[in-house]
Design a protein around this motif. Sequence first.
Motif, PDB file in Angstrom:
ATOM      1  N   ILE A  48      21.597  43.870 -12.303  1.00 15.46           N
ATOM      2  CA  ILE A  48      21.923  42.407 -11.912  1.00 15.46           C
ATOM      3  C   ILE A  48      23.029  42.148 -13.169  1.00 15.46           C
ATOM      4  N   HIS A  49      22.910  42.798 -14.212  1.00 10.89           N
ATOM      5  CA  HIS A  49      23.787  42.489 -15.260  1.00 10.89           C
ATOM      6  C   HIS A  49      25.357  43.099 -14.846  1.00 10.89           C
ATOM      7  N   LYS A  50      25.021  44.210 -14.373  1.00 13.38           N
ATOM      8  CA  LYS A  50      26.299  44.924 -13.824  1.00 13.38           C
ATOM      9  C   LYS A  50      27.136  44.124 -12.686  1.00 13.38           C
ATOM     10  N   ALA A  51      26.199  43.565 -11.977  1.00 14.39           N
ATOM     11  CA  ALA A  51      26.738  43.151 -10.712  1.00 14.39           C
ATOM     12  C   ALA A  51      27.516  41.826 -11.060  1.00 14.39           C
ATOM     13  N   GLU A  52      26.849  41.060 -12.058  1.00 12.83           N
ATOM     14  CA  GLU A  52      27.404  39.904 -12.507  1.00 12.83           C
ATOM     15  C   GLU A  52      29.067  40.134 -12.659  1.00 12.83           C
ATOM     16  N   LYS A  53      29.444  41.150 -13.208  1.00 13.16           N
ATOM     17  CA  LYS A  53      30.804  41.318 -13.176  1.00 13.16           C
ATOM     18  C   LYS A  53      31.635  41.442 -12.049  1.00 13.16           C
ATOM     19  N   HIS A  54      31.124  41.694 -10.872  1.00 12.75           N
ATOM     20  CA  HIS A  54      31.761  42.025  -9.666  1.00 12.75           C
ATOM     21  C   HIS A  54      31.354  41.233  -8.494  1.00 12.75           C
ATOM     22  N   TYR A  55      30.203  40.610  -8.338  1.00  9.56           N
ATOM     23  CA  TYR A  55      29.879  39.853  -7.366  1.00  9.56           C
ATOM     24  C   TYR A  55      29.462  38.396  -7.378  1.00  9.56           C
ATOM     25  N   ALA A  56      29.578  37.745  -6.600  1.00  7.62           N
ATOM     26  CA  ALA A  56      28.900  36.445  -6.582  1.00  7.62           C
ATOM     27  C   ALA A  56      27.434  36.119  -6.158  1.00  7.62           C
ATOM     28  N   ARG A  57      27.085  37.283  -5.333  1.00 10.60           N
ATOM     29  CA  ARG A  57      25.706  37.295  -4.950  1.00 10.60           C
ATOM     30  C   ARG A  57      25.190  38.767  -4.579  1.00 10.60           C
ATOM     31  N   LEU A  58      23.766  38.726  -4.657  1.00  8.61           N
ATOM     32  CA  LEU A  58      23.214  39.931  -4.587  1.00  8.61           C
ATOM     33  C   LEU A  58      22.374  39.792  -3.235  1.00  8.61           C
ATOM     34  N   VAL A  59      22.124  40.781  -2.333  1.00  6.50           N
ATOM     35  CA  VAL A  59      21.224  40.698  -1.320  1.00  6.50           C
ATOM     36  C   VAL A  59      20.422  41.914  -1.110  1.00  6.50           C
ATOM     37  N   LEU A  60      19.362  42.154  -0.608  1.00  9.35           N
ATOM     38  CA  LEU A  60      18.625  43.372  -0.278  1.00  9.35           C
ATOM     39  C   LEU A  60      17.728  43.166   0.954  1.00  9.35           C
ATOM     40  N   TYR A  61      17.141  44.285   1.642  1.00  6.54           N
ATOM     41  CA  TYR A  61      16.218  44.015   2.498  1.00  6.54           C
ATOM     42  C   TYR A  61      14.884  44.942   1.918  1.00  6.54           C
ATOM     43  N   THR A  62      13.815  44.250   2.329  1.00  9.29           N
ATOM     44  CA  THR A  62      12.597  44.946   2.134  1.00  9.29           C
ATOM     45  C   THR A  62      11.435  44.544   3.144  1.00  9.29           C
ATOM     46  N   ASP A  63      10.757  45.278   3.381  1.00  7.61           N
ATOM     47  CA  ASP A  63       9.808  45.170   4.579  1.00  7.61           C
ATOM     48  C   ASP A  63       8.173  45.157   3.832  1.00  7.61           C
ATOM     49  N   GLN A  64       8.239  45.441   2.599  1.00 10.11           N
ATOM     50  CA  GLN A  64       7.088  45.604   1.787  1.00 10.11           C
ATOM     51  C   GLN A  64       6.740  44.143   1.058  1.00 10.11           C
ATOM     52  N   PRO A  65       5.983  43.468   1.407  1.00  7.88           N
ATOM     53  CA  PRO A  65       5.110  42.054   0.813  1.00  7.88           C
ATOM     54  C   PRO A  65       5.228  42.185  -0.679  1.00  7.88           C
ATOM     55  N   VAL A  66       4.750  43.392  -1.462  1.00  9.82           N
ATOM     56  CA  VAL A  66       4.629  43.495  -2.737  1.00  9.82           C
ATOM     57  C   VAL A  66       6.192  43.495  -3.409  1.00  9.82           C
ATOM     58  N   ALA A  67       6.975  44.008  -2.572  1.00  6.41           N
ATOM     59  CA  ALA A  67       8.248  44.131  -3.165  1.00  6.41           C
ATOM     60  C   ALA A  67       8.937  42.732  -3.170  1.00  6.41           C
ATOM     61  N   GLY A  68       8.639  41.804  -2.040  1.00 12.18           N
ATOM     62  CA  GLY A  68       9.218  40.683  -1.947  1.00 12.18           C
ATOM     63  C   GLY A  68       8.755  39.647  -3.093  1.00 12.18           C
ATOM     64  N   PHE A  69       7.572  39.917  -3.397  1.00 11.00           N
ATOM     65  CA  PHE A  69       6.867  38.974  -4.440  1.00 11.00           C
ATOM     66  C   PHE A  69       7.581  39.302  -5.961  1.00 11.00           C
ATOM     67  N   PHE A  70       7.885  40.765  -6.078  1.00  7.76           N
ATOM     68  CA  PHE A  70       8.941  41.509  -7.282  1.00  7.76           C
ATOM     69  C   PHE A  70      10.123  40.383  -7.383  1.00  7.76           C
ATOM     70  N   TYR A  71      10.914  40.734  -6.100  1.00 11.32           N
ATOM     71  CA  TYR A  71      12.141  40.251  -6.138  1.00 11.32           C
ATOM     72  C   TYR A  71      12.180  38.674  -6.216  1.00 11.32           C
ATOM     73  N   ARG A  72      11.323  37.857  -5.719  1.00 11.52           N
ATOM     74  CA  ARG A  72      11.042  36.669  -6.131  1.00 11.52           C
ATOM     75  C   ARG A  72      10.987  36.110  -7.540  1.00 11.52           C
ATOM     76  N   ASP A  73      10.099  36.922  -8.282  1.00 10.84           N
ATOM     77  CA  ASP A  73       9.912  36.640  -9.621  1.00 10.84           C
ATOM     78  C   ASP A  73      11.298  36.871 -10.168  1.00 10.84           C
ATOM     79  N   LEU A  74      12.179  37.816 -10.020  1.00 11.42           N
ATOM     80  CA  LEU A  74      13.483  38.001 -10.529  1.00 11.42           C
ATOM     81  C   LEU A  74      14.523  37.129 -10.241  1.00 11.42           C
ATOM     82  N   GLY A  75      14.036  35.851  -9.266  1.00 14.13           N
ATOM     83  CA  GLY A  75      15.031  34.808  -9.221  1.00 14.13           C
ATOM     84  C   GLY A  75      15.707  34.991  -7.807  1.00 14.13           C
ATOM     85  N   PHE A  76      15.555  36.101  -6.990  1.00 12.85           N
ATOM     86  CA  PHE A  76      15.747  36.106  -5.588  1.00 12.85           C
ATOM     87  C   PHE A  76      15.084  35.279  -4.608  1.00 12.85           C
ATOM     88  N   ARG A  77      15.807  34.469  -3.707  1.00 14.62           N
ATOM     89  CA  ARG A  77      15.172  33.665  -2.654  1.00 14.62           C
ATOM     90  C   ARG A  77      14.933  34.451  -1.367  1.00 14.62           C
TER      91      ARG A  77
END
Length: 99
Positions: A48-77
């Motif tokens: 995320i720190h590296k991406a902030e220098k180059h992108y306005a947003r980050l996206v990802l795809y996961t079909d794992q519910p536990v991963a979804g919780f992890f990403y939401r904890d990091l601030g992803f919606r």
Amino acid sequence: MHDKVVGICGLNRDPYSEVTDTGRIRRLYVMREFRRHGVGRRLMDAVIHKAEKHYARLVLYTDQPVAGFFYRDLGFREVTSMEKITHVLELGEKEDGSY
């Protein structure tokens, strides 16, 4: 043990987006015995720190519910209206002053 690779995480421009200011998180993986010890969070913080220098947003795809919780904890919606995207993180201002 300090020179052992225990996790990986990739970042690239999102090939599915028509705009170039969107980065895509790829293949976050942490070896099973190192999970729940902060390795994934540290990898994501660095990406995320590296991406902030180059992108306005980050996206990802996961079909794992536990991963979804992890990403939401990091601030992803979580999103349901986009193809090939389950989570989005809006980033701050880039070094050149743009978004």
